[in-house]
Design a protein around this motif. Structure first.
Motif, PDB file in Angstrom:
ATOM      1  N   GLN A   1    -119.365  36.202 -11.683  1.00 41.96           N
ATOM      2  CA  GLN A   1    -119.753  35.271 -12.830  1.00 41.96           C
ATOM      3  C   GLN A   1    -119.547  33.771 -11.772  1.00 41.96           C
ATOM      4  OE1 GLN A   1    -116.933  35.366 -16.321  1.00 41.96           O
ATOM      5  NE2 GLN A   1    -117.909  33.593 -16.415  1.00 41.96           N
ATOM      6  N   LYS A   2    -120.886  32.682 -13.069  1.00 40.56           N
ATOM      7  CA  LYS A   2    -121.077  31.397 -12.371  1.00 40.56           C
ATOM      8  C   LYS A   2    -119.844  30.733 -12.693  1.00 40.56           C
ATOM      9  CE  LYS A   2    -124.925  30.739 -13.219  1.00 40.56           C
ATOM     10  NZ  LYS A   2    -126.363  29.713 -13.733  1.00 40.56           N
ATOM     11  N   TYR A   3    -119.334  30.916 -13.663  1.00 35.35           N
ATOM     12  CA  TYR A   3    -117.842  30.369 -14.516  1.00 35.35           C
ATOM     13  C   TYR A   3    -116.636  30.969 -13.338  1.00 35.35           C
ATOM     14  CZ  TYR A   3    -114.840  28.130 -17.911  1.00 35.35           C
ATOM     15  OH  TYR A   3    -113.884  27.798 -18.361  1.00 35.35           O
ATOM     16  N   GLY A   4    -116.594  29.221 -12.561  1.00 31.35           N
ATOM     17  CA  GLY A   4    -114.697  29.766 -12.517  1.00 31.35           C
ATOM     18  C   GLY A   4    -115.180  29.554 -11.284  1.00 31.35           C
TER      19      GLY A   4
ATOM     20  N   ARG B   1    -116.220  24.307  -6.751  1.00 34.35           N
ATOM     21  CA  ARG B   1    -117.613  23.704  -6.621  1.00 34.35           C
ATOM     22  C   ARG B   1    -117.096  23.815  -5.760  1.00 34.35           C
ATOM     23  NH1 ARG B   1    -114.247  22.384 -11.276  1.00 34.35           N
ATOM     24  NH2 ARG B   1    -116.155  22.828 -13.035  1.00 34.35           N
TER      25      ARG B   1
ATOM     26  N   PRO C   1    -111.725  25.617 -14.091  1.00 35.47           N
ATOM     27  CA  PRO C   1    -112.431  25.456 -14.279  1.00 35.47           C
ATOM     28  C   PRO C   1    -114.283  25.711 -15.401  1.00 35.47           C
ATOM     29  CG  PRO C   1    -111.465  27.292 -14.835  1.00 35.47           C
ATOM     30  CD  PRO C   1    -110.447  26.341 -14.757  1.00 35.47           C
ATOM     31  N   ARG C   2    -113.070  25.045 -16.560  1.00 39.11           N
ATOM     32  CA  ARG C   2    -113.922  23.973 -17.378  1.00 39.11           C
ATOM     33  C   ARG C   2    -114.966  23.495 -17.277  1.00 39.11           C
ATOM     34  NH1 ARG C   2    -110.032  21.588 -21.292  1.00 39.11           N
ATOM     35  NH2 ARG C   2    -109.234  20.722 -19.301  1.00 39.11           N
ATOM     36  N   ASP C   3    -116.433  23.319 -18.018  1.00 39.74           N
ATOM     37  CA  ASP C   3    -117.389  22.520 -17.259  1.00 39.74           C
ATOM     38  C   ASP C   3    -116.821  20.468 -17.667  1.00 39.74           C
ATOM     39  OD1 ASP C   3    -119.048  24.276 -16.800  1.00 39.74           O
ATOM     40  OD2 ASP C   3    -119.732  24.193 -19.031  1.00 39.74           O
TER      41      ASP C   3
ATOM     42  N   ASP D   1    -116.735  19.304 -21.153  1.00 42.58           N
ATOM     43  CA  ASP D   1    -116.103  20.238 -22.522  1.00 42.58           C
ATOM     44  C   ASP D   1    -115.023  20.019 -22.072  1.00 42.58           C
ATOM     45  OD1 ASP D   1    -117.137  21.219 -24.624  1.00 42.58           O
ATOM     46  OD2 ASP D   1    -116.649  23.339 -23.970  1.00 42.58           O
ATOM     47  N   ARG D   2    -113.900  18.688 -21.071  1.00 46.41           N
ATOM     48  CA  ARG D   2    -112.731  18.595 -20.929  1.00 46.41           C
ATOM     49  C   ARG D   2    -112.126  18.340 -22.548  1.00 46.41           C
ATOM     50  NH1 ARG D   2    -112.320  18.321 -14.471  1.00 46.41           N
ATOM     51  NH2 ARG D   2    -113.174  20.217 -13.887  1.00 46.41           N
TER      52      ARG D   2
ATOM     53  N   CYS E   1    -112.046  29.983 -23.298  1.00 45.07           N
ATOM     54  CA  CYS E   1    -112.022  30.214 -22.074  1.00 45.07           C
ATOM     55  C   CYS E   1    -112.451  31.359 -22.190  1.00 45.07           C
ATOM     56  CB  CYS E   1    -112.317  29.000 -21.501  1.00 45.07           C
ATOM     57  SG  CYS E   1    -112.119  27.448 -22.348  1.00 45.07           S
TER      58      CYS E   1
ATOM     59  N   MET F   1    -113.467  33.692 -18.368  1.00 42.57           N
ATOM     60  CA  MET F   1    -113.556  34.377 -17.466  1.00 42.57           C
ATOM     61  C   MET F   1    -113.498  35.277 -16.807  1.00 42.57           C
ATOM     62  SD  MET F   1    -112.440  31.475 -13.427  1.00 42.57           S
ATOM     63  CE  MET F   1    -111.063  31.889 -13.855  1.00 42.57           C
TER      64      MET F   1
END
Length: 233
Positions: free
Chosen positions: A19-22, A25, A195-197, A200-201, A207, A209
């Protein structure tokens, strides 16, 4: 300026990112994590990669295939400014001044380490390290990384001032043991990169993943990420 040019997919990547999350960057932030680039039938020809083994790194040109941008419509849904996570998600920058996945042509590029050119039973693939691509991402082109021209030592970093500081991670041994050994160190590094946005930290909400063949749940507690659950997919 609305011409549409065909770009053919030459390969797809098999990676641990489900998935895109994690996903890191940038490429090469997580060492030791291997991915496989598998060529499509038309490009499954060893002659096409002849000489590539002489290079240690390669460029991948690929597509943000999960974006909800239809480039076949007359007015594609792109915006001239985006909010980079690095800046907390509150400051807007021009899309061409960022590496945002939401772009007019949804193209990405990554420099990765080439580990092996593999040809098993007539199926051609590349084994690479450090890819920041979602599993199944289409690859549109591959080029050798050439240090004498690709390295720019006096380049200005702009607002991208290096890698974020690693954070502490608490990963109980009984949960870490559920992760296949080859993925343990890379997973720890991904969590250390947080990996959090970025916007939103401050939240302490749980969360989740997906990575490799497990689902990981974690929370931010006492200034560190604490893994609370690991389940096999």
């Amino acid at each position: 300026m609305n011409d549409i040019h065909e770009i053919r997919k030459i390969a797809v990547i098999k990676s641990a990112f489900k998935q895109k999350y994690g996903i890191p960057r940038q490429p090469r932030l997580v060492q030791g994590l291997k991915s496989e680039i598998v060529f499509g039938d038309e490009f499954n020809n060893p002659d096409a990669v002849r000489g590539l083994e002489e290079f240690s790194h390669i460029w991948l040109i690929w597509g943000f295939s999960r974006n909800k941008i239809d480039m076949n419509v007359k007015n594609p849904a792109w915006k001239p400014t985006v909010r980079p996570p690095r800046l907390g998600g509150d400051i807007r920058k021009g899309v061409f001044a960022t590496r945002s996945p939401y772009r007019p042509n949804s193209l990405g590029m990554s420099a990765v380490k080439l580990l092996e050119i593999r040809n098993v039973s007539g199926k051609l693939s590349l084994i690479v390290e450090g890819a920041d691509l979602l599993d199944g991402t289409p690859i549109y082109d591959i080029k050798p990384y050439v240090p004498y021209s690709d390295i720019i030592t006096d380049a200005d970093k702009g607002f991208a001032h290096g890698v974020d500081t690693a954070i502490d991670v608490e990963f109980p041994e009984n949960l870490l043991s559920k992760v296949d050994e080859e993925f343990r160190a890379p997973l720890m590094r991904i969590l250390e990169l947080d990996p959090r946005d970025a916007y939103d930290r401050e939240s302490v909400k749980p969360c989740k993943m997906a990575f490799a063949n497990v689902d990981i749940e974690f929370e931010f507690q006492g200034g560190k990420l604490v893994v609370t659950s690991v389940k096999k997919l």
